[in-house]
Write a protein that holds these residues in place. Sequence first.
Motif, PDB file in Angstrom:
ATOM      1  N   TYR A 165      14.620 -31.995  59.263  1.00  0.00           N
ATOM      2  CA  TYR A 165      14.999 -33.383  60.155  1.00  0.00           C
ATOM      3  C   TYR A 165      16.654 -33.434  60.199  1.00  0.00           C
ATOM      4  N   VAL A 166      17.213 -32.268  59.478  1.00  0.00           N
ATOM      5  CA  VAL A 166      18.568 -32.366  59.506  1.00  0.00           C
ATOM      6  C   VAL A 166      18.932 -31.703  60.853  1.00  0.00           C
ATOM      7  N   ARG A 167      19.786 -32.247  61.568  1.00  0.00           N
ATOM      8  CA  ARG A 167      20.472 -31.941  62.819  1.00  0.00           C
ATOM      9  C   ARG A 167      21.758 -31.232  62.826  1.00  0.00           C
ATOM     10  N   SER A 168      22.460 -31.645  61.799  1.00  0.00           N
ATOM     11  CA  SER A 168      24.015 -30.884  61.656  1.00  0.00           C
ATOM     12  C   SER A 168      24.494 -31.360  60.280  1.00  0.00           C
ATOM     13  N   LEU A 169      25.278 -30.628  59.936  1.00  0.00           N
ATOM     14  CA  LEU A 169      25.757 -30.645  58.546  1.00  0.00           C
ATOM     15  C   LEU A 169      27.281 -30.348  58.298  1.00  0.00           C
ATOM     16  N   CYS A 181      28.124 -27.152  60.867  1.00  0.00           N
ATOM     17  CA  CYS A 181      27.080 -26.269  61.219  1.00  0.00           C
ATOM     18  C   CYS A 181      25.908 -26.853  61.930  1.00  0.00           C
ATOM     19  N   SER A 182      25.087 -26.338  62.762  1.00  0.00           N
ATOM     20  CA  SER A 182      23.877 -26.815  63.368  1.00  0.00           C
ATOM     21  C   SER A 182      23.183 -25.496  63.836  1.00  0.00           C
ATOM     22  N   ALA A 183      21.988 -25.990  64.459  1.00  0.00           N
ATOM     23  CA  ALA A 183      21.084 -24.755  65.174  1.00  0.00           C
ATOM     24  C   ALA A 183      21.858 -23.876  66.193  1.00  0.00           C
ATOM     25  N   SER A 184      22.955 -24.747  66.862  1.00  0.00           N
ATOM     26  CA  SER A 184      23.666 -24.221  67.934  1.00  0.00           C
ATOM     27  C   SER A 184      25.232 -23.686  67.389  1.00  0.00           C
ATOM     28  N   GLN A 185      25.671 -23.895  66.222  1.00  0.00           N
ATOM     29  CA  GLN A 185      26.996 -24.033  65.761  1.00  0.00           C
ATOM     30  C   GLN A 185      26.850 -23.088  64.470  1.00  0.00           C
TER      31      GLN A 185
END
Length: 591
Positions: A165-169, A181-185
């Motif tokens: 459930y982590v969307r970005s960090l 960072c995230s799934a796209s970055q």
Amino acid sequence: MAPPQLAALSMPPNFLIELDRLDLDVPFRASQAHIHHTWARTFHARPELYLRPQSVVEVQKIVTLARRMRRRVVTVGCGHSPSDLTCTSAWMVNLDHLASVLDVSKERKTITVQAGIRMHALNLAARDHGLTMPSLGSIDVQSLAGAIGTATHGSSMNHGLLSDYVRSLRIVLANGQAVKCSASQSPDLFRAALVSLGALGIIVEMEYELSDHSNIEWAQTILPIDHVLSLWDKDLWTSHEFVRVWWLPYMKRAIVWKANKTDKPHAKPAYNWYGGSVGFHTYHILLWISQYVPRFLPWVEWFVFGMQYGFKDGATIRAVEEQRTGLLMNCLYSQFVNEWSIPLAKGPEALTRLTKWLHGDEPGSAIPFSPNGLYVHSPIEVRVANTVDRHPRPFLDTSCPNEPSLYLNATLYRPYNQDPPCRERYYQAFEHLMKEYDGRPHWAKNFESVDHSYLSKAYGDDLDEYLRVRNEVDPDGMFLGPWHRRTILPPTTELAAFPLEEKEVVRRQRHTGGVDWVGEQARWYDGGVDVFEKNGSESGESFDLMAGAEAEASVLLESLRDDDEDLEVEKRRREDTEEFFISGTNVFNKM
């Protein structure tokens, strides 16, 4: 000029020089009086500096100064892991004061927080907006970063790891930069940081997905294990959103706990006079007696769990409470925990073999360790997770990628901080069994026989990718220690020690229980000559540029002391427990 409290620290001379070259308006909150211990008091360590930053720029200052001083950095929260993962004699960073809620979006159902926030506080803040965390493990006192970083999970076929459930960090890397960072970055960094084991940097912020706030209605029933096994492939794990089982091997019974969301009002479980302090202290004393009379343990299992959950099959306890508290359980006493995931379909076979072994049937169990004279604590915790088709997956995700996972947790209590005599042989047999099913160990637990060779088989390319990212963002090993070396890293014969990687040099038993841990970093000894003079540099910033620079001599810290009873110990009491006149705190409702 450094403030007097920092000038008074016992540090190498160049410490104050380097400190003065950084922004003096950014506080450096350090002390040398802290003795770290795990919640279970299994390990104790004294860091050279104990740091409690209150902002991201303070974290960046810590990392920058550590790099110039050639120090390892370890991040801690509540210390709930009973392993030596967080032990260090270098610099320890506690994020308890980096714990603010930065933003809540009711529309997106997300909350953005500083990573040191405890999950209990996060859920309280989310409740004000009609939201809650979708799933929890057994407790909520951990920091969010700590729970995410060790692959904490709940027990549900609808949920997987908390990191799902982590969307970005945002993470502060060894070069002092705070990177989002995230799934796209920066997706590779994101996948590595979702289960980071503290080895990439210091996570400082997270955007986390929530669900609607709700009550749950739960019921737990004690049943014969044959009946539980008969439901395994039917609806045992799918009849409710949340399901977990406590396996009682000597009684050959199990407690099945199930819960669903509900609109019903709160309802307390039926009062049980034994369920408070009477039961809590009785069980503790009986466990202590069994240290000296181990064959007493099967009777302890029958008596304790019969008194709490019923001696007759089918006895049930029910309640309705908030999901954020209803999913929790009580950890009771100091303990060792050894948890592994295996394919859910292999559960009946694994549990049957383990039960046979504990009953002395070595041939029938096909576990090549003698069970003679060995008696263990109950229960064995049985939980599930389902991460099939979840993306992005952490590189070090402990769940099975292509089928639902079963988590088996062999808990051994430490009555009054005494180690149980059965630990070594029980965990050898348990881990042997788990490896036969290509099991993956829970990163925060007390596994013994796991190394890079085994993990390479269990994780394949994912481990290689994790280590590739880790080595790119922390090439000097600022965030590495002996736990990482013996577990996820190849031996030094295959991968040389990193310049800042800390080594373990001393362990000693404490007379009050547990182990004192002392480490020494793998850095060059310069014979006492100032490294700046040797290199002709006028600035400590040369450390940022030099490859293979020599650092100041490493000095072992003074011996740890046993008389730390004055230290504050965090109380692990469930929020919804009550005080009763005779029986005391009602701690025994859910284990």
